[in-house]
Design an enzyme around this catalytic site. Sequence first.
Site, PDB file in Angstrom:
ATOM      1  N   ARG A 158       0.849  -1.214   0.000  1.00  0.00           N
ATOM      2  CA  ARG A 158       0.000   0.000   0.000  1.00  0.00           C
ATOM      3  C   ARG A 158       0.880   1.258   0.000  1.00  0.00           C
ATOM      4  O   ARG A 158       0.578   2.227  -0.690  1.00  0.00           O
ATOM      5  CB  ARG A 158      -0.923   0.024   1.230  1.00  0.00           C
ATOM      6  CG  ARG A 158      -1.793  -1.196   1.387  1.00  0.00           C
ATOM      7  CD  ARG A 158      -3.022  -1.209   0.485  1.00  0.00           C
ATOM      8  NE  ARG A 158      -3.797  -2.412   0.748  1.00  0.00           N
ATOM      9  CZ  ARG A 158      -3.773  -3.511  -0.004  1.00  0.00           C
ATOM     10  NH1 ARG A 158      -3.034  -3.555  -1.109  1.00  0.00           N
ATOM     11  NH2 ARG A 158      -4.488  -4.567   0.323  1.00  0.00           N
ATOM     12  N   GLU A 163     -13.804 -14.947   8.533  1.00  0.00           N
ATOM     13  CA  GLU A 163     -13.718 -14.328   7.194  1.00  0.00           C
ATOM     14  C   GLU A 163     -13.229 -15.304   6.133  1.00  0.00           C
ATOM     15  O   GLU A 163     -12.026 -15.466   5.936  1.00  0.00           O
ATOM     16  CB  GLU A 163     -12.769 -13.108   7.235  1.00  0.00           C
ATOM     17  CG  GLU A 163     -12.631 -12.424   5.874  1.00  0.00           C
ATOM     18  CD  GLU A 163     -11.638 -11.272   5.859  1.00  0.00           C
ATOM     19  OE1 GLU A 163     -10.880 -11.103   6.835  1.00  0.00           O
ATOM     20  OE2 GLU A 163     -11.601 -10.551   4.850  1.00  0.00           O
ATOM     21  N   LYS A 222     -17.589 -12.250   8.171  1.00  0.00           N
ATOM     22  CA  LYS A 222     -17.078 -11.261   7.220  1.00  0.00           C
ATOM     23  C   LYS A 222     -17.052 -11.949   5.865  1.00  0.00           C
ATOM     24  O   LYS A 222     -16.293 -12.899   5.654  1.00  0.00           O
ATOM     25  CB  LYS A 222     -15.692 -10.770   7.637  1.00  0.00           C
ATOM     26  CG  LYS A 222     -15.096  -9.746   6.693  1.00  0.00           C
ATOM     27  CD  LYS A 222     -14.050  -8.898   7.388  1.00  0.00           C
ATOM     28  CE  LYS A 222     -13.264  -8.059   6.403  1.00  0.00           C
ATOM     29  NZ  LYS A 222     -12.435  -7.063   7.073  1.00  0.00           N
ATOM     30  N   GLY A 271     -12.340  -6.381  -1.006  1.00  0.00           N
ATOM     31  CA  GLY A 271     -11.739  -7.384  -1.883  1.00  0.00           C
ATOM     32  C   GLY A 271     -11.237  -6.921  -3.237  1.00  0.00           C
ATOM     33  O   GLY A 271     -11.219  -7.704  -4.178  1.00  0.00           O
ATOM     34  N   SER A 329     -16.896  -3.987   6.623  1.00  0.00           N
ATOM     35  CA  SER A 329     -15.627  -4.067   7.348  1.00  0.00           C
ATOM     36  C   SER A 329     -14.518  -3.918   6.309  1.00  0.00           C
ATOM     37  O   SER A 329     -13.729  -4.828   6.097  1.00  0.00           O
ATOM     38  CB  SER A 329     -15.515  -5.402   8.087  1.00  0.00           C
ATOM     39  OG  SER A 329     -14.224  -5.537   8.653  1.00  0.00           O
ATOM     40  N   ARG A 378      -9.398  -1.531   2.089  1.00  0.00           N
ATOM     41  CA  ARG A 378      -9.083  -0.649   0.956  1.00  0.00           C
ATOM     42  C   ARG A 378     -10.202   0.329   0.630  1.00  0.00           C
ATOM     43  O   ARG A 378      -9.948   1.508   0.365  1.00  0.00           O
ATOM     44  CB  ARG A 378      -8.748  -1.494  -0.280  1.00  0.00           C
ATOM     45  CG  ARG A 378      -7.345  -2.042  -0.247  1.00  0.00           C
ATOM     46  CD  ARG A 378      -7.167  -3.168  -1.229  1.00  0.00           C
ATOM     47  NE  ARG A 378      -7.846  -4.389  -0.814  1.00  0.00           N
ATOM     48  CZ  ARG A 378      -7.857  -5.523  -1.506  1.00  0.00           C
ATOM     49  NH1 ARG A 378      -7.253  -5.571  -2.690  1.00  0.00           N
ATOM     50  NH2 ARG A 378      -8.454  -6.595  -1.059  1.00  0.00           N
TER      51      ARG A 378
HETATM   52  P1  13P Z   1     -10.393  -5.243   1.906  1.00  0.00           P
HETATM   53  O1  13P Z   1     -11.651  -4.487   2.250  1.00  0.00           O
HETATM   54  O2  13P Z   1      -9.274  -4.367   1.436  1.00  0.00           O
HETATM   55  O3  13P Z   1     -10.639  -6.435   1.054  1.00  0.00           O
HETATM   56  O4  13P Z   1      -9.838  -5.817   3.279  1.00  0.00           O
HETATM   57  C1  13P Z   1     -10.671  -6.349   4.214  1.00  0.00           C
HETATM   58  C2  13P Z   1      -9.904  -7.264   5.056  1.00  0.00           C
HETATM   59  O5  13P Z   1      -9.903  -7.173   6.255  1.00  0.00           O
HETATM   60  C3  13P Z   1      -9.152  -8.329   4.395  1.00  0.00           C
HETATM   61  O6  13P Z   1      -8.842  -9.288   5.322  1.00  0.00           O
END
Ligand code: 13P
Length: 341
Positions: free
Chosen positions: A33, A177, A219, A262, A290, A293
């Site tokens: 990043r 998740e 998630k 994602g 949640s 990015r």
């Molecule tokens: P993103 O929203 O960037 O996909 O990240 C969420 C996250 O916690 C990935 O584990």
Amino acid sequence: MSAQQMEDSARALVAPGKGILAMDESLPTIKKRFDAISLESTEETRRAYRELLLTTPELEEFISGVILFDETLRQSTRDGTPFTSVLRDKGITAGIKVDAGAKPLAGHPGEKVTEGLDGLRERLAEYRDLGARFAKWRAVITIGDGIPSDACLEANAHALARYAGLCQEAGLVPIVEPEVLIDGDHGIERCFEATEATLRRVFDELYRQGVTLECTLLKASMVLSGKACPRQAGVQEVAEQTVRCLRRAVPGAVPGVVFLSGGQSAERATAHLNAMNAMDVAHPWPLGFSYARALQEPALKAWEGSDANLPGAQRALYHRAKLNSLARQGRYDEEMEKAAA
Ligand code: 13P
């Protein structure tokens, strides 16, 4: 924390209009990043960036919890206030990423299994002492030729359930998740199938391992066309297929579903969430966010590593959090993107 307290915490994390800010990038991910804004990743630049995010004025209007990385949970602001105190003062709950990353799954080229169960009981006890009240573990499922395999779904679901059980034993709310990746040229139908199979397997394992669903958050990834698919499903189609898939596979006892972004653009992630919440289809769990990015990217770009840009970067984060809060209520409109950040 008792089961009732964990359930209350889980519900508070998905309170109406609120969402979770994921800022738990591992060292390799935050480096990626920072590379995008030509900033070196050092302990100090990471600390400064996380301070910027956490001290955003009025962030608590829209953010109920933040997911931190191990290093971040232990850091403080420039003037020496621990990040956990900053969060407590804002009424934001601290969470922690506890997995050790996705590693190649032996015998299954192109697939991964998430590691980090060894010593997890001890780490969770320490994280609780440091102030964390919930945790996150991410599994990744890849769509491709002949995959995801049954072995991959099984290994990841098993690890997620073992992690969730340990969290609840330690009094931490587990966020489970399983991310079905956006990479590939598959159509949305294949993403639907892979997501349904993944979720069914995960909830089956949670049941077998005795995990209490009322104290667990999911998630989820949205049901999308693969990034390289020539036919990209529209916003309404994504919303409908995602809710349809979740209704099939996610028990009503789960207090909430929050989405990851994602790799979608910030605007698209908000539009999808809004369309789901605006739809007239019943579902037993609130649908929240949640994002990492999709919440952070505009702020990171505005910041560029410079103190002078800090207020603008914080405004950008506040703006994204506000739009996603509206999307949670089905009240977002694309026109709002034009409002000055
Ligand atoms: P993103 O929203 O960037 O996909 O990240 C969420 C996250 O916690 C990935 O584990």
